[in-house]
Design a protein around this motif. Structure first.
Motif, PDB file in Angstrom:
ATOM      1  N   GLU A   3       0.820  -1.214   0.000  1.00 23.61           N
ATOM      2  CA  GLU A   3       0.000   0.000   0.000  1.00 23.61           C
ATOM      3  C   GLU A   3       0.858   1.269   0.000  1.00 23.61           C
ATOM      4  O   GLU A   3       0.438   2.316  -0.500  1.00 23.61           O
ATOM      5  CB  GLU A   3      -0.970   0.027   1.187  1.00 23.61           C
ATOM      6  CG  GLU A   3      -0.330  -0.132   2.551  1.00 23.61           C
ATOM      7  CD  GLU A   3      -0.275  -1.574   3.026  1.00 23.61           C
ATOM      8  OE1 GLU A   3      -0.247  -1.769   4.261  1.00 23.61           O
ATOM      9  OE2 GLU A   3      -0.258  -2.493   2.173  1.00 23.61           O
ATOM     10  N   GLU A   4       2.064   1.186   0.562  1.00 22.95           N
ATOM     11  CA  GLU A   4       2.965   2.334   0.509  1.00 22.95           C
ATOM     12  C   GLU A   4       3.497   2.545  -0.898  1.00 22.95           C
ATOM     13  O   GLU A   4       3.628   3.688  -1.361  1.00 22.95           O
ATOM     14  CB  GLU A   4       4.121   2.141   1.491  1.00 22.95           C
ATOM     15  CG  GLU A   4       3.717   2.168   2.951  1.00 22.95           C
ATOM     16  CD  GLU A   4       4.915   2.015   3.874  1.00 22.95           C
ATOM     17  OE1 GLU A   4       5.343   3.026   4.469  1.00 22.95           O
ATOM     18  OE2 GLU A   4       5.426   0.880   3.991  1.00 22.95           O
ATOM     19  N   GLN A   5       3.811   1.460  -1.578  1.00 24.00           N
ATOM     20  CA  GLN A   5       4.245   1.561  -2.970  1.00 24.00           C
ATOM     21  C   GLN A   5       3.128   2.144  -3.833  1.00 24.00           C
ATOM     22  O   GLN A   5       3.375   2.981  -4.710  1.00 24.00           O
ATOM     23  CB  GLN A   5       4.657   0.186  -3.473  1.00 24.00           C
ATOM     24  CG  GLN A   5       5.807  -0.437  -2.696  1.00 24.00           C
ATOM     25  CD  GLN A   5       6.037  -1.892  -3.084  1.00 24.00           C
ATOM     26  OE1 GLN A   5       5.976  -2.258  -4.247  1.00 24.00           O
ATOM     27  NE2 GLN A   5       6.306  -2.729  -2.104  1.00 24.00           N
ATOM     28  N   GLU A   6       1.896   1.696  -3.577  1.00 25.27           N
ATOM     29  CA  GLU A   6       0.761   2.228  -4.324  1.00 25.27           C
ATOM     30  C   GLU A   6       0.553   3.707  -4.029  1.00 25.27           C
ATOM     31  O   GLU A   6       0.238   4.495  -4.934  1.00 25.27           O
ATOM     32  CB  GLU A   6      -0.502   1.439  -3.962  1.00 25.27           C
ATOM     33  CG  GLU A   6      -0.478  -0.005  -4.435  1.00 25.27           C
ATOM     34  CD  GLU A   6      -1.622  -0.825  -3.870  1.00 25.27           C
ATOM     35  OE1 GLU A   6      -2.527  -0.218  -3.234  1.00 25.27           O
ATOM     36  OE2 GLU A   6      -1.627  -2.061  -4.047  1.00 25.27           O
ATOM     37  N   TRP A   7       0.732   4.100  -2.756  1.00 28.41           N
ATOM     38  CA  TRP A   7       0.595   5.517  -2.408  1.00 28.41           C
ATOM     39  C   TRP A   7       1.614   6.349  -3.187  1.00 28.41           C
ATOM     40  O   TRP A   7       1.272   7.413  -3.752  1.00 28.41           O
ATOM     41  CB  TRP A   7       0.811   5.725  -0.908  1.00 28.41           C
ATOM     42  CG  TRP A   7       0.822   7.195  -0.554  1.00 28.41           C
ATOM     43  CD1 TRP A   7      -0.252   7.966  -0.234  1.00 28.41           C
ATOM     44  CD2 TRP A   7       1.969   8.065  -0.556  1.00 28.41           C
ATOM     45  NE1 TRP A   7       0.148   9.269  -0.033  1.00 28.41           N
ATOM     46  CE2 TRP A   7       1.502   9.367  -0.219  1.00 28.41           C
ATOM     47  CE3 TRP A   7       3.327   7.876  -0.801  1.00 28.41           C
ATOM     48  CZ2 TRP A   7       2.350  10.465  -0.132  1.00 28.41           C
ATOM     49  CZ3 TRP A   7       4.179   8.980  -0.724  1.00 28.41           C
ATOM     50  CH2 TRP A   7       3.696  10.260  -0.387  1.00 28.41           C
ATOM     51  N   ALA A   8       2.867   5.882  -3.246  1.00 30.23           N
ATOM     52  CA  ALA A   8       3.921   6.629  -3.939  1.00 30.23           C
ATOM     53  C   ALA A   8       3.604   6.760  -5.424  1.00 30.23           C
ATOM     54  O   ALA A   8       3.762   7.846  -6.011  1.00 30.23           O
ATOM     55  CB  ALA A   8       5.272   5.939  -3.729  1.00 30.23           C
ATOM     56  N   THR A  26       0.685   6.671  -6.868  1.00 33.54           N
ATOM     57  CA  THR A  26      -0.450   7.586  -7.025  1.00 33.54           C
ATOM     58  C   THR A  26      -0.018   9.029  -6.799  1.00 33.54           C
ATOM     59  O   THR A  26      -0.429   9.944  -7.539  1.00 33.54           O
ATOM     60  CB  THR A  26      -1.578   7.212  -6.045  1.00 33.54           C
ATOM     61  OG1 THR A  26      -1.995   5.873  -6.299  1.00 33.54           O
ATOM     62  CG2 THR A  26      -2.763   8.157  -6.180  1.00 33.54           C
ATOM     63  N   TRP A  27       0.802   9.251  -5.782  1.00 33.30           N
ATOM     64  CA  TRP A  27       1.277  10.611  -5.505  1.00 33.30           C
ATOM     65  C   TRP A  27       2.032  11.171  -6.705  1.00 33.30           C
ATOM     66  O   TRP A  27       1.843  12.332  -7.093  1.00 33.30           O
ATOM     67  CB  TRP A  27       2.177  10.591  -4.266  1.00 33.30           C
ATOM     68  CG  TRP A  27       2.635  11.955  -3.827  1.00 33.30           C
ATOM     69  CD1 TRP A  27       1.990  12.804  -2.967  1.00 33.30           C
ATOM     70  CD2 TRP A  27       3.824  12.640  -4.245  1.00 33.30           C
ATOM     71  NE1 TRP A  27       2.713  13.968  -2.807  1.00 33.30           N
ATOM     72  CE2 TRP A  27       3.855  13.895  -3.591  1.00 33.30           C
ATOM     73  CE3 TRP A  27       4.871  12.318  -5.101  1.00 33.30           C
ATOM     74  CZ2 TRP A  27       4.870  14.819  -3.773  1.00 33.30           C
ATOM     75  CZ3 TRP A  27       5.898  13.232  -5.298  1.00 33.30           C
ATOM     76  CH2 TRP A  27       5.901  14.469  -4.629  1.00 33.30           C
ATOM     77  N   ASN A  50      -0.207  12.191  -9.442  1.00 33.38           N
ATOM     78  CA  ASN A  50      -0.864  13.459  -9.102  1.00 33.38           C
ATOM     79  C   ASN A  50       0.074  14.654  -9.260  1.00 33.38           C
ATOM     80  O   ASN A  50      -0.383  15.804  -9.301  1.00 33.38           O
ATOM     81  CB  ASN A  50      -1.394  13.409  -7.669  1.00 33.38           C
ATOM     82  CG  ASN A  50      -2.564  12.458  -7.520  1.00 33.38           C
ATOM     83  OD1 ASN A  50      -3.246  12.142  -8.495  1.00 33.38           O
ATOM     84  ND2 ASN A  50      -2.811  11.986  -6.307  1.00 33.38           N
ATOM     85  N   THR A  69       7.032  16.531   2.463  1.00 31.42           N
ATOM     86  CA  THR A  69       6.681  15.132   2.679  1.00 31.42           C
ATOM     87  C   THR A  69       7.367  14.604   3.935  1.00 31.42           C
ATOM     88  O   THR A  69       8.471  15.020   4.281  1.00 31.42           O
ATOM     89  CB  THR A  69       7.101  14.267   1.479  1.00 31.42           C
ATOM     90  OG1 THR A  69       8.450  14.571   1.115  1.00 31.42           O
ATOM     91  CG2 THR A  69       6.197  14.503   0.287  1.00 31.42           C
ATOM     92  N   GLU A  85       7.199   8.902   3.706  1.00 31.02           N
ATOM     93  CA  GLU A  85       6.672   9.147   2.365  1.00 31.02           C
ATOM     94  C   GLU A  85       7.801   9.287   1.352  1.00 31.02           C
ATOM     95  O   GLU A  85       7.711   8.771   0.224  1.00 31.02           O
ATOM     96  CB  GLU A  85       5.793  10.397   2.377  1.00 31.02           C
ATOM     97  CG  GLU A  85       4.528  10.246   3.203  1.00 31.02           C
ATOM     98  CD  GLU A  85       3.763  11.527   3.377  1.00 31.02           C
ATOM     99  OE1 GLU A  85       2.534  11.460   3.598  1.00 31.02           O
ATOM    100  OE2 GLU A  85       4.380  12.620   3.311  1.00 31.02           O
ATOM    101  N   SER A  92       9.256   3.611  -5.474  1.00 27.93           N
ATOM    102  CA  SER A  92       8.184   3.573  -6.457  1.00 27.93           C
ATOM    103  C   SER A  92       8.590   2.764  -7.687  1.00 27.93           C
ATOM    104  O   SER A  92       9.760   2.703  -8.072  1.00 27.93           O
ATOM    105  CB  SER A  92       7.827   4.998  -6.890  1.00 27.93           C
ATOM    106  OG  SER A  92       7.063   5.000  -8.082  1.00 27.93           O
TER     107      SER A  92
END
Length: 385
Positions: A178-183, A185-186, A189, A264, A268, A275
């Motif tokens: 989920e941290e990899q996915e957050w990165a 996605t960030w 964005n 960040t 993060e 990533s």
């Protein structure tokens, strides 16, 4: 503080140490104190818990008390998802329930403070031989050299010998999916488009002597920005206004290809390093390069082909680079040698092991030329950058 006031308690602890049987150990506590927080040092130190777990046994709980509450959030960045510790807290000596542990590993500048706390809280139990707590010191081995140390406890020779045999294993950091996915996605964005590659250029360190000249940094940056299908990320965790500074050096066209990571949190930033978009990391001999190394060491251990690892590079100066990067197989550790009066770019891995720690002929980071780094990047990326 009168040393003899606590001598009986110390004598009992020393006897407990001598009589300790590994088979009787049920729970271990590490108390860790650091005056200053350094990302690289902490990344490496927290990885040692993996080796402690292996020594004591996978079934033995290991807790960590970080005594400097100032850095609680930062320590959490390195303990999160770490499968080799059961808990990390910021309890002081007065709040720790020492009776629930069999062994304490002390990493602190003034071990007499721990001895005093044990004497005050459990002195009568030690006196009655009702407390079998063993306490060992690793302060001299793991804390910053040059600072005053007040060591009261002996080292744990069996653990010390075990660690000497495995310290060369690559360090690891543990990112959850989920941290990899957050990165990822960030980054999307931040206008990182599908098919673009992320090149991370680190521009700060704990010491100015670790950095190349500013103009060399920007010559390398311009080269990277002029490549096709890339974005370059610059960390500005403290939000000190790096974007405005970079505008003074770069055209508006090139500035559009930079992503500034402003404000960040450390965890993060670590996630961004890991990533799936990251294809290159270049920086001085500093903490975030250690983090990148540790992240991808863990990825490779879990099945990632080495060919999929980003190009990770660190440039070093007139110091013992081998002690920092000798066990970082995925990192291209660059150094400058004085070869007959000329600067020669080499990698640490290309040197004979017998001379890696001999840095008398190394040059400073101020003496790197942009062409050296650019040529190295171009060759390693095989024209893809």
């Amino acid at each position: 503080m009168e040393n003899n006031q606590y001598q009986h308690t110390l004598n009992v602890i020393l006897n407990n140490n001598r009589e300790l049987k590994e088979a009787s150990i049920r729970r271990v506590l590490v108390v860790y104190e650091e005056v200053e927080f350094f990302i690289g040092d902490t990344c490496i130190l927290f990885d040692r818990f993996r080796l402690c777990r292996r020594f004591f046994g996978e079934q033995i709980p290991i807790d960590v008390s970080c005594l400097n509450k100032k850095y609680t959030a930062l320590y959490e960045s390195f303990s999160r998802n770490n499968p080799h510790v059961n808990s990390v807290n910021s309890l002081g000596y007065e709040d720790i329930d020492f009776t629930s542990y069999d062994v304490v590993v002390c990493i602190a500048y003034d071990e007499e403070l721990l001895l005093k706390a044990l004497h005050v809280r459990y002195g009568e139990r030690f006196l009655a031989d009702e407390c079998r707590l063993a306490v060992f010191s690793f302060s001299g081995l793991l804390l910053i050299r040059g600072r005053n140390l007040n060591i009261k406890f002996p080292s744990y020779e069996k653990l010390f010998s075990f660690l000497q045999n495995v310290l060369e294993e690559p360090h690891e950091l543990y990112l959850a999916p989920e941290e990899q996915e957050w990165a990822d996605t960030w980054l999307k964005n931040q206008n990182l488009k599908e098919g673009e590659r992320l090149l991370i250029l680190l521009d700060s360190s704990s010491s100015r002597e670790k950095l190349m000249k500013v103009e060399v940094h920007f010559e390398i940056l311009r080269y990277l920005l002029k490549q096709e299908n890339v974005k370059v990320l610059i960390f500005d965790e403290k939000n000190i206004g790096k974007e405005e500074f970079y505008k003074q050096w770069l055209s508006s066209r090139l500035m559009k290809k930079i992503i500034f990571s402003k404000g960040t949190q450390l965890r993060e930033s670590i996630a961004i390093l890991g990533s799936g978009y990251t294809k290159m990391v270049l920086g001085p001999c500093t903490g975030l390069v250690h983090c990148a190394s540790a992240i991808f060491n863990n990825y490779v251990k879990n099945g990632m082909p080495v060919s999929n690892v980003p190009l990770i590079m660190t440039y070093t100066g007139k110091w013992d680079a081998d002690s920092w990067w000798g066990n970082a197989p995925l990192v291209n550790c660059l150094l400058l040698l004085d070869h007959e009066g000329h600067a020669q770019l080499r990698t640490l891995s290309s040197l004979d092991p017998a001379v890696r720690a001999d840095y008398h002929d190394r040059l400073t980071c101020n003496e790197y030329a942009s062409e050296m780094i650019i040529n190295y990047i171009s060759e390693r990326m095989q024209g893809s950058v």
